[in-house]
Motif scaffolding. Structure first.
Motif, mmCIF file in Angstrom:
data_model
loop_
_atom_site.group_PDB
_atom_site.id
_atom_site.type_symbol
_atom_site.label_atom_id
_atom_site.label_comp_id
_atom_site.label_asym_id
_atom_site.label_seq_id
_atom_site.Cartn_x
_atom_site.Cartn_y
_atom_site.Cartn_z
ATOM 1 N N PHE A 1 10.557 -13.616 40.449
ATOM 2 C CA PHE A 1 10.449 -14.100 41.987
ATOM 3 C C PHE A 1 9.350 -15.019 42.173
ATOM 4 O O PHE A 1 9.348 -15.511 43.412
ATOM 5 C CB PHE A 1 10.415 -12.733 42.643
ATOM 6 C CG PHE A 1 11.375 -11.823 42.485
ATOM 7 C CD1 PHE A 1 12.779 -12.025 43.346
ATOM 8 C CD2 PHE A 1 11.298 -10.639 41.717
ATOM 9 C CE1 PHE A 1 13.786 -11.135 43.081
ATOM 10 C CE2 PHE A 1 12.458 -9.759 41.580
ATOM 11 C CZ PHE A 1 13.639 -10.142 42.260
ATOM 12 N N PHE A 2 8.599 -15.532 41.389
ATOM 13 C CA PHE A 2 7.570 -16.184 41.437
ATOM 14 C C PHE A 2 7.596 -17.476 40.752
ATOM 15 O O PHE A 2 6.487 -17.611 39.996
ATOM 16 C CB PHE A 2 6.195 -15.354 41.547
ATOM 17 C CG PHE A 2 6.026 -14.490 42.591
ATOM 18 C CD1 PHE A 2 5.572 -14.668 43.857
ATOM 19 C CD2 PHE A 2 6.405 -13.129 42.292
ATOM 20 C CE1 PHE A 2 5.560 -13.941 44.901
ATOM 21 C CE2 PHE A 2 6.356 -12.020 43.193
ATOM 22 C CZ PHE A 2 5.805 -12.372 44.773
ATOM 23 N N PRO A 3 8.411 -18.235 40.704
ATOM 24 C CA PRO A 3 8.287 -19.591 39.883
ATOM 25 C C PRO A 3 7.316 -20.401 40.083
ATOM 26 O O PRO A 3 6.768 -21.173 39.406
ATOM 27 C CB PRO A 3 9.735 -20.090 40.389
ATOM 28 C CG PRO A 3 10.300 -19.631 41.655
ATOM 29 C CD PRO A 3 9.693 -18.155 41.693
ATOM 30 N N GLU A 4 6.569 -20.304 41.234
ATOM 31 C CA GLU A 4 5.391 -21.215 41.664
ATOM 32 C C GLU A 4 4.344 -21.072 40.779
ATOM 33 O O GLU A 4 3.635 -22.052 40.642
ATOM 34 C CB GLU A 4 5.104 -20.786 43.055
ATOM 35 C CG GLU A 4 6.163 -21.089 44.190
ATOM 36 C CD GLU A 4 6.733 -19.718 44.261
ATOM 37 O OE1 GLU A 4 7.360 -19.673 45.490
ATOM 38 O OE2 GLU A 4 6.805 -18.792 43.607
ATOM 39 N N SER B 1 2.174 -3.711 33.412
ATOM 40 C CA SER B 1 3.049 -5.118 32.688
ATOM 41 C C SER B 1 4.588 -4.933 33.248
ATOM 42 O O SER B 1 5.124 -6.081 33.207
ATOM 43 C CB SER B 1 2.938 -4.593 31.047
ATOM 44 O OG SER B 1 1.529 -4.808 30.445
ATOM 45 N N MET B 2 5.128 -3.708 33.422
ATOM 46 C CA MET B 2 6.403 -3.756 33.579
ATOM 47 C C MET B 2 6.647 -4.100 34.930
ATOM 48 O O MET B 2 7.626 -5.111 35.302
ATOM 49 C CB MET B 2 7.143 -2.206 33.587
ATOM 50 C CG MET B 2 7.190 -1.816 32.055
ATOM 51 S SD MET B 2 8.502 -2.924 31.183
ATOM 52 C CE MET B 2 7.878 -2.541 29.520
ATOM 53 N N LEU B 3 5.687 -3.952 35.863
ATOM 54 C CA LEU B 3 5.703 -4.340 37.291
ATOM 55 C C LEU B 3 5.863 -5.942 37.323
ATOM 56 O O LEU B 3 6.609 -6.615 37.999
ATOM 57 C CB LEU B 3 4.704 -3.911 38.000
ATOM 58 C CG LEU B 3 4.723 -4.259 39.609
ATOM 59 C CD1 LEU B 3 5.939 -3.687 40.323
ATOM 60 C CD2 LEU B 3 3.354 -3.821 40.313
ATOM 61 N N LEU B 4 4.776 -6.614 36.597
ATOM 62 C CA LEU B 4 4.729 -7.948 36.457
ATOM 63 C C LEU B 4 5.870 -8.452 36.079
ATOM 64 O O LEU B 4 6.540 -9.692 36.431
ATOM 65 C CB LEU B 4 3.365 -8.284 35.760
ATOM 66 C CG LEU B 4 2.097 -8.053 36.435
ATOM 67 C CD1 LEU B 4 0.856 -8.174 35.452
ATOM 68 C CD2 LEU B 4 1.700 -8.573 37.851
ATOM 69 N N PHE B 5 6.393 -8.096 34.897
ATOM 70 C CA PHE B 5 7.685 -8.601 34.151
ATOM 71 C C PHE B 5 8.806 -8.590 35.227
ATOM 72 O O PHE B 5 9.488 -9.642 35.191
ATOM 73 C CB PHE B 5 7.866 -7.814 33.136
ATOM 74 C CG PHE B 5 9.046 -8.140 32.163
ATOM 75 C CD1 PHE B 5 9.029 -9.226 31.381
ATOM 76 C CD2 PHE B 5 10.184 -7.525 32.276
ATOM 77 C CE1 PHE B 5 10.201 -9.969 30.806
ATOM 78 C CE2 PHE B 5 11.517 -8.082 31.568
ATOM 79 C CZ PHE B 5 11.435 -9.138 30.674
ATOM 80 N N ALA B 6 8.884 -7.497 36.078
ATOM 81 C CA ALA B 6 9.972 -7.402 36.888
ATOM 82 C C ALA B 6 9.764 -8.436 38.057
ATOM 83 O O ALA B 6 10.901 -8.835 38.380
ATOM 84 C CB ALA B 6 10.107 -6.018 37.406
ATOM 85 N N LEU B 7 8.685 -8.544 38.342
ATOM 86 C CA LEU B 7 8.400 -9.535 39.618
ATOM 87 C C LEU B 7 8.403 -11.079 39.245
ATOM 88 O O LEU B 7 8.426 -11.854 40.054
ATOM 89 C CB LEU B 7 7.020 -9.085 40.330
ATOM 90 C CG LEU B 7 7.090 -7.713 40.997
ATOM 91 C CD1 LEU B 7 5.852 -7.463 41.421
ATOM 92 C CD2 LEU B 7 8.163 -7.692 42.150
#
Length: 356
Positions: A100-103, A91-97
């Motif tokens: 970077f992925f507005p698409e 969850s933290m990893l996805l939250f942090a990334l």
């Protein structure tokens, strides 16, 4: 029992590969143009059945955990320590990334969207109860919400009524779901909405796993088979209604495959090959992070890569990178966090598998 567990790890590996294939090559034709070429290949279009494989594995191993637990609380604690560390890290990893992925619109980096995953509670249920809109950090989290409620129910029944009532008790919410249209007409739509979000329809798969485990230990009774048969009929009925009669074929194939793997030495050997067990080892963390990161990365790459042939190969490359990340989470980060939560300093041997 050890060889059996090895082959279950290989089955977890196979299950996650099926799910990844589904997400990469069938699920998102509107986001990834190359998917038009692959979405009707049965191996990909029915890859979602990998989740039902995970459910059967969970059902199989659940009695093992229950038998080793002293109380309901100790059982829930074990399950929580098994599932929470990887969920927290993912969850933290996805939250942090996310930023970077507005698409990828499903990447929703709002702090409140961490809650459903960390609480193992369906975001729609949280939304209904609080009036605040919640979404999951990743679409694939839905099956963990189903697992969590399954643990709460089977643990409660096992420690209050006893083992022999576990399978009948799992059929009850499925029957409740079947009766929900009647209840809806009696004017309880809110209640039905909440009931339908718990994923009770999938309980038949947990029950198959439970029954195979009981059979392996000579505890299966004729009425168990009758109960599981009713549950499977409810489940198949649901899939036929939503996806057509042909869905019965892959559903039956997955069911037969799981059961046969316990009786065929050849299948057991095949499922125990190093590649599948290695993927199976990191399958839980892999499952949690794969969809968001893979689809978002592929959308990004598709802007620059104009060749459809190259794009068809890209999911394999992206999945390899994500597997490596999942492996690091499973081998190092997850055991470290688990020990911290247990209040231990010594490194524990990493546990394997997805949600098992």
């Amino acid at each position: 029992m050890h060889a059996r567990i090895t082959h279950l790890d290989g089955m977890r590996g196979l299950a996650i590969l099926l799910v990844i294939g589904y997400h990469a090559y069938a699920r998102w034709p509107e986001l990834l143009p190359y998917v038009a070429q692959t979405q009707h290949i049965p191996l990909f279009s029915f890859g979602w059945l990998g989740v039902e494989l995970f459910f059967m594995i969970s059902g199989f191993v659940i009695f093992m955990t229950l038998d080793k637990s002293n109380s309901y609380i100790s059982f829930l604690k074990k399950r929580w320590l098994r599932l929470f560390p990887a969920m927290f890290i993912a969850s933290m990893l996805l939250f942090a990334l996310g930023g970077f992925f507005p698409e990828w619109s499903a990447m929703t980096p709002y702090v409140r969207n961490l809650l459903p995953g960390l609480m193992f509670t369906n975001p729609e249920t949280l939304t209904q109860l609080t009036g605040i809109e919640f979404k999951s950090m990743a679409g694939s989290f839905w099956s963990l919400y189903v697992e969590a409620v399954f643990y709460l129910i089977i643990g409660a029944v096992y420690f209050t009524l006893g083992r022999k009532y576990c399978l009948p008790a799992l059929l009850v919410p499925m029957l409740l779901l079947s009766a929900s249209s009647v209840l809806k007409s009696l004017g309880h739509p809110m209640l039905i909405d909440i009931i339908s979000k718990f994923g009770f329809i999938h309980y038949s798969w947990f029950m198959v796993g439970c029954l195979v485990y009981e059979r392996m230990h000579g505890r299966d009774k004729l009425f168990h088979y009758a109960i599981v048969a009713v549950a499977m009929l409810i489940n198949f009925g649901y899939f036929v209604k939503n996806a057509g009669i042909m869905t019965v074929i892959p559903l039956l194939m997955v069911l037969v495959f799981f059961v046969a793997s316990f009786y065929s030495k050849q299948m057991e050997r095949w499922l125990s090959i190093r590649f599948l067990t290695a993927v199976g080892f990191a399958s839980y963390a892999f499952y949690l992070i794969h969809e968001n990161q893979m689809i978002a990365t592929l959308i990004k790459l598709n802007v620059y890569i104009k060749s459809e042939v190259v794009m068809l190969l890209m999911p394999i490359m992206v999945a390899c990178v994500l597997y490596y990340i999942a492996f690091l989470i499973t081998k190092y980060a997850e055991p470290a966090l688990r020990n911290m939560l247990k209040g231990k300093r010594i490194p524990a041997a990493p546990q394997s598998g997805a949600g098992a």
